[in-house]
Design an enzyme around this catalytic site. Sequence first.
Site, PDB file in Angstrom:
ATOM      1  N   CYS A 102       0.863  -1.181   0.000  1.00  0.00           N
ATOM      2  CA  CYS A 102       0.000   0.000   0.000  1.00  0.00           C
ATOM      3  C   CYS A 102       0.901   1.234   0.000  1.00  0.00           C
ATOM      4  O   CYS A 102       2.126   1.135   0.129  1.00  0.00           O
ATOM      5  CB  CYS A 102      -0.900   0.003   1.230  1.00  0.00           C
ATOM      6  N   GLU A 137       0.739  -0.637  16.336  1.00  0.00           N
ATOM      7  CA  GLU A 137      -0.147   0.485  15.990  1.00  0.00           C
ATOM      8  C   GLU A 137      -1.050   0.862  17.163  1.00  0.00           C
ATOM      9  O   GLU A 137      -1.259   2.035  17.457  1.00  0.00           O
ATOM     10  CB  GLU A 137      -0.997   0.157  14.756  1.00  0.00           C
ATOM     11  N   HIS A 171       5.771  -5.064   8.649  1.00  0.00           N
ATOM     12  CA  HIS A 171       5.789  -6.453   9.097  1.00  0.00           C
ATOM     13  C   HIS A 171       5.973  -7.411   7.918  1.00  0.00           C
ATOM     14  O   HIS A 171       5.023  -8.015   7.419  1.00  0.00           O
ATOM     15  CB  HIS A 171       4.505  -6.776   9.867  1.00  0.00           C
TER      16      HIS A 171
END
EC number: 1.17.7.4
Length: 316
Positions: free
Chosen positions: A17, A131, A46
């Site tokens: 992305c 996150e 990751h």
Amino acid sequence: MTKPALTLFLAAPRGFCAGVDRAIKIVEMALEKWGAPVYVRHEIVHNKFVVDGLRDKGAVFVEELDECPDDRPVIFSAHGVPKSVPEAAETRQMVYVDATCPLVSKVHIEAERHAESGLQIIMIGHKGHPETIGTMGQLPAGEVLLVETVADVATVDVRNPERLAFVTQTTLSVDDTKDIVAALQTRFPAIIGPHKEDICYATTNRQEAVKAVAPKSDALLVVGAPNSSNSRRLVEVGAKAGCSYAQLVQRADNIDWRALEGIRTIAITAGASAPELLVNEVIDAFRARYDVTVEQVETAVERVEFKVPRVLRAPA
């Protein structure tokens, strides 16, 4: 010997992305600008293949800032960090670059604005995920409460049920999150939600693509890392969409060929931190064993790009 026929549905969008692309570029540009070593707090994204590649170029991956020397640049991962981390870097007069995905930063800003209005925040996320730690760490302890499931909503202990807002981790299952949001709104009718969905466009798009390929496939393989939240959600989405065999593989070596005996159709996708190179490796592994027909199933077109921080665009 004739190879058995196999139709391979290639989900699109898949793989990198814009936030992941930007984060990797930040490490590469930092190495070009300052030379090796450049320190990175937590895996930049990751994916072991990506991390190992950057390590080979001179990136040093650490878990905490106190593992970094004062005189070398440090980069914060795409997942975001608690506010205390850049504050500590500034105290030590370190050069640092924040590679937090802009869509994660949006959630951080949202949480801060709600807090400035006197609202306590409920975060929908996974405990221990970087996150979640980063978002909860934008505000003092107790100001952000974590819920992971619908059951958690029933027991969460809030300060004032009339003064609440919620945010979410950006890489969750869209469908599962809807159920948790509905439970929050039922228990706390006054709760305020995000102006725009927190789950990022890339997570949503990849899940929609999996929903399009999973029902017509005997098996689904998601190329991604075991610690990648968005990759694991793709496996779950595929199973819920009707694919009886949905598995996560880091690369072609991890494919369980015995479990795939007799298949005629397979769907392949990749998590947002998995490079296309690994997808091609998996496709090649199938071509070696089957007479493969590839059909790309595209449910959205992505044109999002994020700029790298100004410090990297300026000359050294």
